[in-house]
Design a protein around this motif. Structure first.
Motif, PDB file in Angstrom:
ATOM      1  N   LYS A  37      -3.067   7.460   1.002  1.00 60.94           N
ATOM      2  CA  LYS A  37      -3.266   7.074   2.402  1.00 60.94           C
ATOM      3  C   LYS A  37      -3.449   8.359   3.196  1.00 60.94           C
ATOM      4  O   LYS A  37      -2.797   9.348   2.889  1.00 60.94           O
ATOM      5  CB  LYS A  37      -2.041   6.313   2.935  1.00 60.94           C
TER       6      LYS A  37
ATOM      7  N   MET B  84      -7.372   2.864  -0.116  1.00 62.66           N
ATOM      8  CA  MET B  84      -6.005   2.343  -0.269  1.00 62.66           C
ATOM      9  C   MET B  84      -5.853   1.030   0.497  1.00 62.66           C
ATOM     10  O   MET B  84      -5.388   0.027  -0.038  1.00 62.66           O
ATOM     11  CB  MET B  84      -4.984   3.369   0.220  1.00 62.66           C
ATOM     12  N   TYR B  85      -6.242   1.043   1.760  1.00 70.42           N
ATOM     13  CA  TYR B  85      -6.113  -0.141   2.604  1.00 70.42           C
ATOM     14  C   TYR B  85      -7.019  -1.271   2.109  1.00 70.42           C
ATOM     15  O   TYR B  85      -6.606  -2.425   2.012  1.00 70.42           O
ATOM     16  CB  TYR B  85      -6.469   0.191   4.053  1.00 70.42           C
TER      17      TYR B  85
ATOM     18  N   ALA C  77      -5.956  -3.304  -1.045  1.00 70.15           N
ATOM     19  CA  ALA C  77      -4.952  -4.343  -0.801  1.00 70.15           C
ATOM     20  C   ALA C  77      -5.543  -5.565  -0.120  1.00 70.15           C
ATOM     21  O   ALA C  77      -5.311  -6.699  -0.547  1.00 70.15           O
ATOM     22  CB  ALA C  77      -3.804  -3.767   0.030  1.00 70.15           C
TER      23      ALA C  77
ATOM     24  N   VAL D 205       0.888  -1.161   0.000  1.00 71.86           N
ATOM     25  CA  VAL D 205       0.000   0.000   0.000  1.00 71.86           C
ATOM     26  C   VAL D 205       0.923   1.206   0.000  1.00 71.86           C
ATOM     27  O   VAL D 205       1.624   1.451   0.981  1.00 71.86           O
ATOM     28  CB  VAL D 205      -0.917   0.009   1.240  1.00 71.86           C
TER      29      VAL D 205
END
Length: 132
Positions: free
Chosen positions: A67, A72-73, A76, A34
């Motif tokens: 981020k 974003m998190y 992943a 990330v």
């Protein structure tokens, strides 16, 4: 004229990076990156010899956000087909780790010089081996 220069000419990883990634991979730990980075980060990682460890990338310039944007998190963890609670997010910015923790991820701030008190932290990647 233009000549391609391998990443290893101008970049190097910390001594604990490759050995830790190798051991995590040997233990079956699935990993994603990330990063607030450029689209060719996977190529850079491949040139450094560490690209083989990562199944997925959440790259800010590709996703159109940075981020601590939850996308974003989640990008992943979804790419790994894992729930946030099944993931450990590691970053050198304690604020970004705190954001991941608020989203339900486990987190550790990588602070090589000294541990921080605001979020759980580690001073070496090898400390991750205790979790897996």
């Amino acid at each position: 004229m233009r000549r391609e220069v391998p990443p290893t000419v101008f970049l190097e990883t910390y001594p604990d990076v490759e050995e830790t990634l190798e051991e995590l991979s040997r233990r079956g730990v699935r990993m994603a990156v990330v990063s607030d980075a450029w689209p060719d980060l996977p190529d850079l990682h491949a040139g450094l010899g560490i690209g083989r460890f990562f199944e997925a990338y959440a790259i800010s310039t590709v996703l159109g956000c940075n981020k601590p944007d939850p996308r974003m998190y989640h990008h992943a963890s979804a790419a790994l087909d894992l729930a946030p609670a099944q993931c450990l997010f590691v970053d050198d910015d304690p604020d970004l780790v705190a954001a991941a923790v608020r989203l339900g991820y486990a987190g550790r701030a990588l602070c090589r010089d000294t541990a921080v008190s605001d979020v759980p932290s580690i001073t070496s990647l090898t400390e991750l081996l205790h979790f897996f």
